[in-house]
Design a protein around this motif. Structure first.
Motif, PDB file in Angstrom:
ATOM      1  N   LEU A 135       0.847  -1.192   0.000  1.00 21.08           N
ATOM      2  CA  LEU A 135       0.000   0.000   0.000  1.00 21.08           C
ATOM      3  C   LEU A 135       0.882   1.241   0.000  1.00 21.08           C
ATOM      4  N   ASP A 136       0.852   2.006  -1.090  1.00 16.61           N
ATOM      5  CA  ASP A 136       1.685   3.199  -1.231  1.00 16.61           C
ATOM      6  C   ASP A 136       0.978   4.458  -0.747  1.00 16.61           C
ATOM      7  N   SER A 137      -0.333   4.492  -0.868  1.00 17.28           N
ATOM      8  CA  SER A 137      -1.100   5.617  -0.339  1.00 17.28           C
ATOM      9  C   SER A 137      -2.539   5.161  -0.143  1.00 17.28           C
ATOM     10  N   LEU A 138      -3.221   5.838   0.748  1.00 16.80           N
ATOM     11  CA  LEU A 138      -4.638   5.556   1.008  1.00 16.80           C
ATOM     12  C   LEU A 138      -5.310   6.914   1.191  1.00 16.80           C
ATOM     13  N   VAL A 139      -5.714   7.514   0.081  1.00 15.02           N
ATOM     14  CA  VAL A 139      -6.215   8.890   0.094  1.00 15.02           C
ATOM     15  C   VAL A 139      -7.727   8.893   0.273  1.00 15.02           C
ATOM     16  N   LEU A 140      -8.158   9.466   1.371  1.00 20.50           N
ATOM     17  CA  LEU A 140      -9.583   9.627   1.662  1.00 20.50           C
ATOM     18  C   LEU A 140     -10.018  11.006   1.177  1.00 20.50           C
ATOM     19  N   THR A 141     -11.105  11.059   0.445  1.00 16.90           N
ATOM     20  CA  THR A 141     -11.662  12.322  -0.026  1.00 16.90           C
ATOM     21  C   THR A 141     -13.064  12.484   0.526  1.00 16.90           C
ATOM     22  N   LEU A 142     -13.289  13.594   1.199  1.00 14.17           N
ATOM     23  CA  LEU A 142     -14.598  13.914   1.776  1.00 14.17           C
ATOM     24  C   LEU A 142     -15.181  15.110   1.037  1.00 14.17           C
ATOM     25  N   GLN A 143     -16.449  15.022   0.695  1.00 15.74           N
ATOM     26  CA  GLN A 143     -17.117  16.091  -0.050  1.00 15.74           C
ATOM     27  C   GLN A 143     -18.131  16.794   0.841  1.00 15.74           C
ATOM     28  N   PRO A 144     -18.024  18.118   1.007  1.00 11.66           N
ATOM     29  CA  PRO A 144     -19.017  18.847   1.804  1.00 11.66           C
ATOM     30  C   PRO A 144     -20.415  18.699   1.222  1.00 11.66           C
ATOM     31  N   THR A 145     -21.395  18.752   2.094  1.00  8.37           N
ATOM     32  CA  THR A 145     -22.780  18.664   1.641  1.00  8.37           C
ATOM     33  C   THR A 145     -23.172  19.916   0.871  1.00  8.37           C
ATOM     34  N   ALA A 146     -24.148  19.778   0.008  1.00  6.57           N
ATOM     35  CA  ALA A 146     -24.671  20.909  -0.749  1.00  6.57           C
ATOM     36  C   ALA A 146     -25.909  21.447  -0.045  1.00  6.57           C
ATOM     37  N   PRO A 147     -26.176  22.748  -0.134  1.00  3.72           N
ATOM     38  CA  PRO A 147     -27.374  23.297   0.514  1.00  3.72           C
ATOM     39  C   PRO A 147     -28.646  22.694  -0.073  1.00  3.72           C
ATOM     40  N   ALA A 148     -29.676  22.600   0.753  1.00  9.01           N
ATOM     41  CA  ALA A 148     -30.943  22.024   0.306  1.00  9.01           C
ATOM     42  C   ALA A 148     -31.546  22.817  -0.838  1.00  9.01           C
ATOM     43  N   THR A 149     -31.354  24.123  -0.812  1.00  7.57           N
ATOM     44  CA  THR A 149     -31.870  24.993  -1.871  1.00  7.57           C
ATOM     45  C   THR A 149     -30.701  25.678  -2.553  1.00  7.57           C
ATOM     46  N   ALA A 150     -30.659  25.598  -3.859  1.00  9.43           N
ATOM     47  CA  ALA A 150     -29.563  26.203  -4.600  1.00  9.43           C
ATOM     48  C   ALA A 150     -29.445  27.688  -4.281  1.00  9.43           C
ATOM     49  N   GLY A 151     -28.224  28.122  -3.972  1.00  7.13           N
ATOM     50  CA  GLY A 151     -27.982  29.523  -3.667  1.00  7.13           C
ATOM     51  C   GLY A 151     -28.205  29.891  -2.219  1.00  7.13           C
ATOM     52  N   ALA A 152     -28.809  28.976  -1.451  1.00 10.52           N
ATOM     53  CA  ALA A 152     -29.069  29.260  -0.032  1.00 10.52           C
ATOM     54  C   ALA A 152     -27.848  28.869   0.801  1.00 10.52           C
ATOM     55  N   PRO A 153     -27.653  29.471   1.979  1.00 13.17           N
ATOM     56  CA  PRO A 153     -26.537  29.073   2.838  1.00 13.17           C
ATOM     57  C   PRO A 153     -26.728  27.650   3.342  1.00 13.17           C
ATOM     58  N   ASP A 154     -25.649  26.929   3.500  1.00 11.24           N
ATOM     59  CA  ASP A 154     -25.710  25.550   3.979  1.00 11.24           C
ATOM     60  C   ASP A 154     -25.455  25.539   5.479  1.00 11.24           C
ATOM     61  N   PRO A 155     -26.432  25.173   6.296  1.00  8.41           N
ATOM     62  CA  PRO A 155     -26.237  25.175   7.760  1.00  8.41           C
ATOM     63  C   PRO A 155     -25.209  24.150   8.208  1.00  8.41           C
ATOM     64  N   ASN A 156     -24.902  23.174   7.349  1.00  8.08           N
ATOM     65  CA  ASN A 156     -23.912  22.167   7.704  1.00  8.08           C
ATOM     66  C   ASN A 156     -22.482  22.642   7.512  1.00  8.08           C
ATOM     67  N   ASN A 157     -22.301  23.723   6.750  1.00  4.55           N
ATOM     68  CA  ASN A 157     -20.957  24.200   6.440  1.00  4.55           C
ATOM     69  C   ASN A 157     -20.874  25.702   6.670  1.00  4.55           C
ATOM     70  N   VAL A 158     -20.526  26.053   7.883  1.00  5.31           N
ATOM     71  CA  VAL A 158     -20.401  27.450   8.292  1.00  5.31           C
ATOM     72  C   VAL A 158     -18.930  27.703   8.626  1.00  5.31           C
ATOM     73  N   ASN A 159     -18.300  28.600   7.886  1.00  4.01           N
ATOM     74  CA  ASN A 159     -16.884  28.908   8.092  1.00  4.01           C
ATOM     75  C   ASN A 159     -16.042  27.639   8.012  1.00  4.01           C
ATOM     76  N   SER A 160     -16.456  26.705   7.162  1.00  2.29           N
ATOM     77  CA  SER A 160     -15.798  25.403   7.113  1.00  2.29           C
ATOM     78  C   SER A 160     -14.362  25.483   6.620  1.00  2.29           C
ATOM     79  N   SER A 161     -14.024  26.503   5.845  1.00  2.00           N
ATOM     80  CA  SER A 161     -12.655  26.609   5.334  1.00  2.00           C
ATOM     81  C   SER A 161     -11.645  26.819   6.457  1.00  2.00           C
ATOM     82  N   ALA A 162     -12.124  27.245   7.628  1.00  2.00           N
ATOM     83  CA  ALA A 162     -11.238  27.432   8.774  1.00  2.00           C
ATOM     84  C   ALA A 162     -11.007  26.145   9.542  1.00  2.00           C
TER      85      ALA A 162
END
Length: 813
Positions: free
Chosen positions: A90-117
């Protein structure tokens, strides 16, 4: 004719079959080539640490949350390795996680607030994830010291992390999966939700290369797990011949070789059967293999005579077989012997299953028996605290052990010997107490903003002169000091990654360089990973309950209060404008300054307050506003690389207020014109003494001997560095800090360990090491510094603007 053709085809088919089986025993060499494949994540869950789950038992996403510096949700996952080919590296085991998308397009996602920090720490679980786990379940036990890894956000918004170090531990067993912990500053708030259905894990692996010659053996080798040293190993092998490396992400500098990687021979075990005593037992697949192999060999041996008998035509098959028996008696005899042997061996093995436990090496026993403390608990450093262990000589509770008392200090148990030897804190188990320290070496590593080294005309090698001199004169009790540096980029996320890189090298302790922004997050990581951490100035927020982090210098809040005292001493009653870094890591000092003026009844003298960004560049609007409001004094609560621009831009507006800054020589070099730095003089607050090359008298006289020694060592070990340039004082403050650490290591004694080093400070270690201010851990258990220095600019003997001390080591000015 058709019958003869059919018999010929049957004979040839039997011969090909037998030959194929025999060739399976004599393995044909095959070149191994790198490959990759998806590895399923078969379990994901989260736990909410608030009375009410804000995510309403979300079955779609996992969550990691922080509110006002407090963790409120953590997540878990389990990787299934059954789909990887046995024996693959095993040379690498890369896990990729994808943030959830907001329920309504263009609306803020309550699951991802200041997530970049968010900074996320993946650690080994020490208990399984329950199949029926719910968000209301208590947090699971984990051990970041067993294996951990910090990932990073990608440009496409995903979060990636290489889990190879965790995979190594999982393959060695037991495999309970990973916890995802937030690494947060004292006032951070963020929420991260990852879509479970989009979680992917890709393994890069090299299939096992088959051997050209099989090793003959008279009996099967028992399945076992063994750890042996294997310098130069490069990955994790699934199945027999497993290779596990403790450092997978960063190349190890030549000056700091990593510890030899262990090799783990691992063979996946079948589902255990239990006998009466509960011990896994039962027959293996080996007897069946022997039977098949013997049968195949027999077919191969008899293929030719049987084929000839079938082709005998009118003589009949029976007569043909008898004829072949007379012609080839040895072939039939050998086949008979193989059949009898295989049947006898198989019957015996089935009747007497092997219930013996697999042989385990001493190193693996230590690995398996090393305690995995629960989150928030303190493992014992003594053998007596390890279940089933017997106290050794010299340990509390052992025959002949030193006499002493045990005290609980700030929640940590500390044994204090009666003979005055170094106290021993109950922080590290025996397996971790001497990591990074041997009879010949002490390994240290620090995270620092190497990104900006060029601005100070310095390089990482310039910061090791003190230890070069120590090593040249015998080291510390004969131990050579190996010091390494990792770039933290003056960024909290990168700083945590740098800390992980240091930890991977097997260091005695982690050191934190200058940087209000980096230290709080690394401090949290150090607590999670139980890493002894000695760091520079940082906010006092978030220090409650610290166990592994210690600071020899004052806090950000105390620096802010000292600037207020400087204002009250030099400029009391004058109108003041403030340019302050808009950051949660700087705000505590800014707030302490304002509170001090409020207590003095002079808060109304603050006529302009402007938050600024790091590397903002232009301050024209903020300066114009302060000037318009009548500011006579400007306080720059910002780093020394940005303050010269503030001063020069004020000069460009034909405005010369008094300036209060963090004093560094790089500012005076950038200002160049003496008038910019001397008219009027700039004043500042520092936690280290001023340095100007060749200045030994006047205000420098009290530590002139240290300046002479500093300059001698650089002359001998780093003669090309320019001590009179922008970085001379930076090298000096680093040198004096290392001098203080050197004294602590000496006082820790010849038998120094992590527990003893921490125990010294917890029990009130007090020492003044010139030219530092006194370090006194009797006042606050995890902080030893309280005094600061006051500087002002002056024109030195060379006619240049320079800093000189006005007051040394003062708590009140």
């Amino acid at each position: 004719m058709s019958v003869d053709r059919s018999r010929g085809r049957i004979t040839r088919s039997i011969a090909r079959l037998a030959g194929g089986v025999v060739l399976a025993l004599v393995v044909v060499p095959a070149a191994a080539q790198a490959d990759q494949g998806s590895v399923p994540v078969d379990h994901q869950a989260y736990v909410s640490e608030t009375p009410v789950d804000p995510h309403n038992a979300d079955a779609v996403a996992i969550h990691i949350d922080v509110k006002a510096g407090q963790e409120t949700a953590q997540s878990y996952l389990h990787v299934n390795f059954n789909f990887l080919p046995e024996g693959a590296t095993l040379d690498s085991l890369v896990l990729t996680l994808q943030p959830t998308a907001p329920a309504t397009a263009g609306a803020p996602d309550p699951n991802n607030v200041n997530s970049s920090a968010a900074v996320l720490n993946f650690c080994i679980l020490t208990e399984p994830i329950p199949a029926d786990i719910t968000p209301s379940h208590a947090p699971l036990k984990h051990d970041c010291t067993a294996a951990s890894r910090v990932g990073s956000w990608q440009p496409d918004g995903s979060y990636k992390v290489d889990l190879r170090p965790l995979a190594a531990r999982w393959l060695a067993g037991p495999d309970y999966g990973a916890v995802i912990l937030p690494v947060q500053g004292p006032t951070d708030t963020y929420s991260v939700g990852f879509d479970r259905g989009k979680t992917t894990t890709v393994a890069q692996f090299t299939p096992q290369a088959t051997d050209t010659q099989p090793q003959p053996q008279t009996q099967p080798a028992p399945a076992q797990t063994e750890v042996i040293p294997a310098p130069g190993s490069g990955g994790v092998v699934i199945g027999p011949g497993t290779i596990v490396s403790p450092d997978f992400s960063q190349p190890t500098p030549a000056a700091q070789p990593s510890a030899p990687a262990p090799v783990i021979h691992h063979q996946p075990q079948p589902a255990p059967q239990t006998s009466g005593g509960g011990t896994p037992s039962g027959p293996s697949g080996w007897p069946l293999f022997v039977l098949i192999a013997a049968a195949a060999a027999g077919v191969g041996l008899l293929a030719y005579p049987v084929g000839q008998a079938l082709s005998a035509g009118g003589a009949g098959v029976g007569a043909g077989l008898m004829q072949q028996l007379r012609l080839h008696p040895r072939l039939f005899a050998t086949t008979g012997i193989l059949g009898v042997y295989s049947l006898t061996f198989g019957s015996y093995t089935l009747a007497h299953p092997n219930t013996a436990q697999p042989a385990v090496s001493a190193q693996q026993q230590a690995l398996n028996s090393s305690p995995s403390p629960e989150a928030g608990t303190s493992p014992s450093p003594d053998a007596s605290a390890v279940p089933g262990a017997t106290p050794g000589a010299g340990q509390p509770g052992a025959a002949g052990a030193p006499v002493g008392t045990t005290r609980v200090i700030n929640g940590t148990s500390v044994f204090v010997p009666a003979n005055g030897g170094p106290p021993s804190a109950n922080l590290f188990p025996a397996s971790q107490d001497r990591i990074g320290i041997s009879d010949s070496q002490i390994k240290l590593c620090g995270h620092a903003a190497l990104t900006y080294a060029s601005a100070f005309n310095t390089s990482p090698t310039d910061f090791n002169v003190f230890w070069s001199n120590v090593n040249a004169h015998g080291g510390i009790y004969g131990r050579q000091v190996a010091m390494d540096y990792k770039n933290d980029n003056y960024d909290p996320t990168t700083a945590v990654q740098a800390a992980q890189q240091c930890s991977d090298e097997g260091i005695f302790m982690l050191l934190g360089g200058i940087g209000f922004d980096q230290i709080p997050n690394v401090r949290m990581w150090a607590e999670q990973n139980r890493m002894l951490y000695i760091h520079h100035i940082a906010t006092a927020n978030g220090t409650a309950g610290l166990k592994y982090s210690f600071a020899p210098l004052p806090t950000v809040e105390e620096a802010g209060r000292m600037f207020a005292q400087l204002y009250l001493h030099d400029f009391k009653g004058k109108k003041i404008g403030i340019l302050h870094r808009g950051s949660i890591y700087w705000d505590p000092g800014y707030n302490a300054f304002r509170q001090a003026l409020r207590d003095a009844g002079l808060e109304d003298k603050i006529v302009s307050e402007s938050p600024v960004k790091q590397n903002q560049g232009s301050y024209a609007q903020e300066l114009a506003r302060a000037r318009q409001n009548g500011a006579e004094v400007m306080w720059a609560w910002e780093n020394a690389l940005d303050t010269p621009e503030m001063i020069k831009q004020a000069k460009s507006q034909q405005w010369s207020p008094n300036w209060m800054v963090f004093p560094f020589n790089v500012e005076l070099t950038a200002l160049q014109a003496n008038g910019d730095a001397l008219n009027p003089p700039i004043v500042g607050v520092a936690a280290w003494p001023a340095y100007t090359k060749g200045q030994y008298d006047g205000p420098f006289a009290s530590y002139a001997a240290d300046i002479h020694e500093f300059e001698r060592e650089y002359h001998d070990y780093d003669p090309n560095v320019d001590l009179g340039g922008a970085g001379g004082d930076l090298l000096f403050l680093n040198w004096v800090a290392q001098k203080q650490l050197y004294q602590q290591l000496l006082d820790c004694g010849r038998d120094c360990t992590r527990n003893k080093f921490a125990g010294m400070m917890l029990t009130g270690y007090k020492k003044t090491v010139s030219p530092n201010c006194q370090a006194d851990w009797s006042r606050v258990s995890h902080r030893g510094g309280f005094a600061l220095d006051i500087f002002t600019t002056y024109q030195n003997s060379a006619g240049n603007a320079a800093w000189e001390p006005v007051a040394l080591c003062v708590e009140h000015y």
